[in-house]
Design a protein around this motif. Structure first.
Motif, PDB file in Angstrom:
ATOM      1  N   ARG A  49      24.013   2.338  -9.598  1.00  0.00           N
ATOM      2  CA  ARG A  49      23.749   1.720 -11.084  1.00  0.00           C
ATOM      3  C   ARG A  49      24.361   0.798 -11.689  1.00  0.00           C
ATOM      4  NH1 ARG A  49      26.326   7.374 -12.755  1.00  0.00           N
ATOM      5  NH2 ARG A  49      24.774   9.020 -12.099  1.00  0.00           N
ATOM      6  N   ASN A  50      23.909  -0.133 -12.309  1.00  0.00           N
ATOM      7  CA  ASN A  50      24.691  -1.383 -12.769  1.00  0.00           C
ATOM      8  C   ASN A  50      25.181  -2.222 -11.734  1.00  0.00           C
ATOM      9  OD1 ASN A  50      24.396  -0.269 -15.438  1.00  0.00           O
ATOM     10  ND2 ASN A  50      25.978   1.268 -14.942  1.00  0.00           N
ATOM     11  N   GLY A  51      24.508  -2.210 -10.624  1.00  0.00           N
ATOM     12  CA  GLY A  51      25.032  -3.016  -9.524  1.00  0.00           C
ATOM     13  C   GLY A  51      26.310  -2.373  -8.668  1.00  0.00           C
ATOM     14  N   ARG A  52      26.397  -1.089  -8.940  1.00  0.00           N
ATOM     15  CA  ARG A  52      27.641  -0.647  -8.301  1.00  0.00           C
ATOM     16  C   ARG A  52      27.193   0.695  -7.593  1.00  0.00           C
ATOM     17  NH1 ARG A  52      32.620  -0.269 -12.011  1.00  0.00           N
ATOM     18  NH2 ARG A  52      31.135   1.129 -13.313  1.00  0.00           N
ATOM     19  N   ASN A  53      27.864   1.268  -6.514  1.00  0.00           N
ATOM     20  CA  ASN A  53      27.951   2.627  -6.254  1.00  0.00           C
ATOM     21  C   ASN A  53      28.736   3.310  -7.267  1.00  0.00           C
ATOM     22  OD1 ASN A  53      26.315   2.357  -3.700  1.00  0.00           O
ATOM     23  ND2 ASN A  53      28.019   1.133  -3.298  1.00  0.00           N
ATOM     24  N   GLU A  54      28.239   4.226  -8.214  1.00  0.00           N
ATOM     25  CA  GLU A  54      28.834   4.985  -9.090  1.00  0.00           C
ATOM     26  C   GLU A  54      28.918   6.401  -8.678  1.00  0.00           C
ATOM     27  OE1 GLU A  54      27.605   4.252 -13.120  1.00  0.00           O
ATOM     28  OE2 GLU A  54      28.494   2.141 -13.090  1.00  0.00           O
ATOM     29  N   LEU A  55      30.157   6.804  -8.972  1.00  0.00           N
ATOM     30  CA  LEU A  55      30.348   8.302  -8.855  1.00  0.00           C
ATOM     31  C   LEU A  55      29.613   9.081  -9.379  1.00  0.00           C
ATOM     32  CD1 LEU A  55      32.564  10.374  -7.452  1.00  0.00           C
ATOM     33  CD2 LEU A  55      33.756  10.056  -9.597  1.00  0.00           C
ATOM     34  N   VAL A  56      28.903  10.031  -8.857  1.00  0.00           N
ATOM     35  CA  VAL A  56      27.966  11.269  -9.374  1.00  0.00           C
ATOM     36  C   VAL A  56      28.882  12.415  -9.298  1.00  0.00           C
ATOM     37  CG1 VAL A  56      25.839  12.875  -9.484  1.00  0.00           C
ATOM     38  CG2 VAL A  56      25.814  10.034  -8.714  1.00  0.00           C
ATOM     39  N   SER A  57      29.290  12.836  -8.069  1.00  0.00           N
ATOM     40  CA  SER A  57      30.031  14.058  -8.132  1.00  0.00           C
ATOM     41  C   SER A  57      30.754  14.176  -6.740  1.00  0.00           C
ATOM     42  CB  SER A  57      29.071  15.375  -8.110  1.00  0.00           C
ATOM     43  OG  SER A  57      28.241  15.175  -7.143  1.00  0.00           O
ATOM     44  N   VAL A  58      31.773  15.096  -6.620  1.00  0.00           N
ATOM     45  CA  VAL A  58      32.168  15.297  -5.260  1.00  0.00           C
ATOM     46  C   VAL A  58      31.649  16.245  -4.470  1.00  0.00           C
ATOM     47  CG1 VAL A  58      34.520  16.156  -4.178  1.00  0.00           C
ATOM     48  CG2 VAL A  58      34.554  15.038  -6.303  1.00  0.00           C
ATOM     49  N   ALA A  59      30.935  15.561  -3.493  1.00  0.00           N
ATOM     50  CA  ALA A  59      29.783  16.261  -2.727  1.00  0.00           C
ATOM     51  C   ALA A  59      30.670  17.289  -1.720  1.00  0.00           C
ATOM     52  CB  ALA A  59      29.231  15.566  -1.784  1.00  0.00           C
ATOM     53  N   GLY A  60      32.068  16.926  -1.258  1.00  0.00           N
ATOM     54  CA  GLY A  60      32.862  17.817  -0.315  1.00  0.00           C
ATOM     55  C   GLY A  60      34.178  17.486  -0.688  1.00  0.00           C
ATOM     56  N   GLN A  61      35.062  18.515  -1.050  1.00  0.00           N
ATOM     57  CA  GLN A  61      36.613  18.106  -1.105  1.00  0.00           C
ATOM     58  C   GLN A  61      37.450  18.366   0.080  1.00  0.00           C
ATOM     59  OE1 GLN A  61      37.377  18.648  -5.029  1.00  0.00           O
ATOM     60  NE2 GLN A  61      39.244  17.423  -4.495  1.00  0.00           N
ATOM     61  N   ALA A  62      38.198  17.432   0.199  1.00  0.00           N
ATOM     62  CA  ALA A  62      39.080  17.386   1.484  1.00  0.00           C
ATOM     63  C   ALA A  62      38.249  17.785   2.726  1.00  0.00           C
ATOM     64  CB  ALA A  62      40.009  18.060   1.292  1.00  0.00           C
ATOM     65  N   VAL A  63      37.292  16.938   2.820  1.00  0.00           N
ATOM     66  CA  VAL A  63      36.217  17.385   4.218  1.00  0.00           C
ATOM     67  C   VAL A  63      37.009  16.939   5.221  1.00  0.00           C
ATOM     68  CG1 VAL A  63      34.242  16.856   5.137  1.00  0.00           C
ATOM     69  CG2 VAL A  63      34.294  16.663   2.739  1.00  0.00           C
ATOM     70  N   ASN A  64      36.890  17.935   6.215  1.00  0.00           N
ATOM     71  CA  ASN A  64      37.675  18.022   7.678  1.00  0.00           C
ATOM     72  C   ASN A  64      36.981  17.853   8.698  1.00  0.00           C
ATOM     73  OD1 ASN A  64      39.615  17.745   9.531  1.00  0.00           O
ATOM     74  ND2 ASN A  64      40.518  19.833   9.047  1.00  0.00           N
ATOM     75  N   ASP A  65      36.674  16.710   9.637  1.00  0.00           N
ATOM     76  CA  ASP A  65      36.012  16.788  10.655  1.00  0.00           C
ATOM     77  C   ASP A  65      36.243  17.945  11.659  1.00  0.00           C
ATOM     78  OD1 ASP A  65      33.846  15.046  12.531  1.00  0.00           O
ATOM     79  OD2 ASP A  65      35.406  15.950  13.401  1.00  0.00           O
ATOM     80  N   PRO A  66      35.242  18.958  12.278  1.00  0.00           N
ATOM     81  CA  PRO A  66      35.554  19.978  13.002  1.00  0.00           C
ATOM     82  C   PRO A  66      36.231  19.400  14.335  1.00  0.00           C
ATOM     83  CG  PRO A  66      33.326  19.594  12.922  1.00  0.00           C
ATOM     84  CD  PRO A  66      33.826  18.729  11.925  1.00  0.00           C
ATOM     85  N   ALA A  67      36.463  18.206  14.513  1.00  0.00           N
ATOM     86  CA  ALA A  67      36.996  17.871  15.780  1.00  0.00           C
ATOM     87  C   ALA A  67      36.600  18.654  16.830  1.00  0.00           C
ATOM     88  CB  ALA A  67      38.734  17.784  15.761  1.00  0.00           C
TER      89      ALA A  67
END
Ligand code: PHB
Length: 404
Positions: free
Chosen positions: A379-397
């Motif tokens: 929006r408005n020429g930027r990637n604007e925050l909508v929501s947090v899709a994942g909090q402190a996402v940790n790759d399962p490694a």
């Protein structure tokens, strides 16, 4: 302070660039008691990045972001002046081993910072493991680097391909989409990103009706876009980046699909690309570990400083470069500049926690970032925050036996 860069001709005709920020070397020699003489010598940082091709801007922004951090520290990290070496890896996996060997073997760098392309990163990881060279990956998401090939000397300041795309599955399902087509380049990053998206989407209850792909870095999208129009899915999930992302988004809009079949993707689809994509990018929703308008002090200060330095708007690539330098600083500060004190350097880097422009950043047992993944919308020429899709996402490694 701006770094001077001298262009040299390399023996095998590939571009080899070398720069130096070692201006504080003489003064710094007096700061440490012996045996710190070696610690006052410039620390050699080798950038192995794409400075040409479809990912050229990404490489440049990582480089600029890293240098910005070093400049903010007065040209040194943990008391060590920094000397830069640069190799253009051209995003060519087949040249990866040679390019890496040039930095490690010939230039004897203390650390390699690179790269963008997952296939090239695989070659780098192998050399880093074989030679025990410190490697900081400031972009490439290849899961293996912090999975089965994890090692104490390999860190990543970016993301894993799994990490930024798996959360999108639930996001798209919750938006009401059930049948989705994915499209990407046929190489490690593309396959792992659409695979992670599919994992999340199928788990939520959705169906991936077709996985479309073309060879990297081709941009002849027309036949695949026609296929999407024929399949009429509820939505499309895409991974492209850099120049390829610019062209795909424009072609998708030009084919008239943006209105009827909403386009989603990994955030790289629209990061650093919106000025070139223009109106065609409006409304595209993506997940990534960054959004332009993240309302935190570190992000605001970073964007202002990056703009002042380069005249351009910072993006995730610049942030990842900036944080690579911050991570090195954590290791160097803990040892008063003694990069050779490897065990302590690694321990300090693994324990590092900082307020990145992307939000809180720490590292898991495989040296991959633990971080928020954000849903953004153009929006408005930027990637604007909508929501947090994942909090402190940790790759399962997956496959990593704790490297430390
Ligand atoms: C990758 O190859 O891992 C890659 C390349 C470009 C991106 C993200 C990931 O923007």
């Amino acid at each position: 302070m701006s770094q001077s860069i001298t262009l040299l001709r390399s023996l095998d005709r590939r571009r080899f660039l070398m720069g130096s920020a070692g201006v504080l070397a003489a003064g710094a020699a007096f700061r440490f008691p012996t045996p710190a003489i070696a610690q006052a010598a410039p620390l050699k940082v080798g950038f192995m990045l794409p400075y040409s091709g479809t990912f050229a801007k990404l490489g440049k922004f990582i480089d600029d972001g890293f240098r910005l951090y070093v400049e903010q520290q007065g040209g040194s990290l943990g008391g060590r002046p920094i000397q830069f070496f640069q190799v253009d890896d051209e995003s060519k996996p087949e040249a990866g081993t040679d390019n890496m060997n040039r930095l490690v073997g010939r230039e004897k760098v203390d650390v390699v910072v690179g790269t963008v392309h997952s296939g090239v990163a695989m070659a780098m990881v192998k050399v880093a493991r074989d030679t025990n060279t410190m490697l900081i990956i400031p972009n490439a998401g290849v899961n293996e680097a912090t999975g089965p090939l994890c090692a104490p000397n390999i860190f990543r300041t970016s993301f894993s391909n799994w990490q930024v795309c798996e959360p999108m599955g639930k996001v798209m399902f919750d938006a009401g989409h059930r049948n989705v087509v994915s499209i990407t380049w046929r190489y490690a990053a593309g396959q792992q990103m659409v695979g992670a998206f599919a994992e999340g989407f199928i788990k939520a209850g959705g169906k991936v009706v077709e996985e479309l792909a073309l060879p990297f870095p081709e941009v002849e999208f027309q036949a695949l876009i026609t296929r999407i129009a024929t399949l009429k899915p509820d939505a499309v999930f895409a991974f492209f980046a850099g120049g390829g992302a610019v062209k795909f988004v424009k072609d998708y809009a030009a084919a008239g699909l943006s209105k009827s079949i909403p386009l989603y993707g990994a955030g790289f689809l629209t990061d650093g690309t919106i000025p070139a994509q223009g109106e065609a990018a409006n409304g595209i929703k993506t997940t990534l570990h960054y959004a332009d308008n993240l309302d935190n002090a570190a992000n605001k200060a970073f964007l202002t400083a990056f703009k002042t330095k380069t005249g351009q708007d910072g993006d995730i690539y610049a942030v990842q470069g900036f944080d690579a330098a911050a991570l090195m600083a954590a290791g160097l500060s803990a040892t008063k500049g003694d990069w050779a004190a490897r065990t302590q350097v690694v321990a300090a880097m693994q324990a590092a926690k900082f307020d990145s422009p992307r939000g809180p950043l720490s590292f898991n047992k495989a040296n991959n970032p633990v971080q928020n993944v954000y849903l953004r919308e153009v929006r408005n020429g930027r990637n604007e925050l909508v929501s947090v899709a994942g909090q402190a996402v940790n790759d399962p490694a997956r496959g990593c036996r704790a490297p430390a």
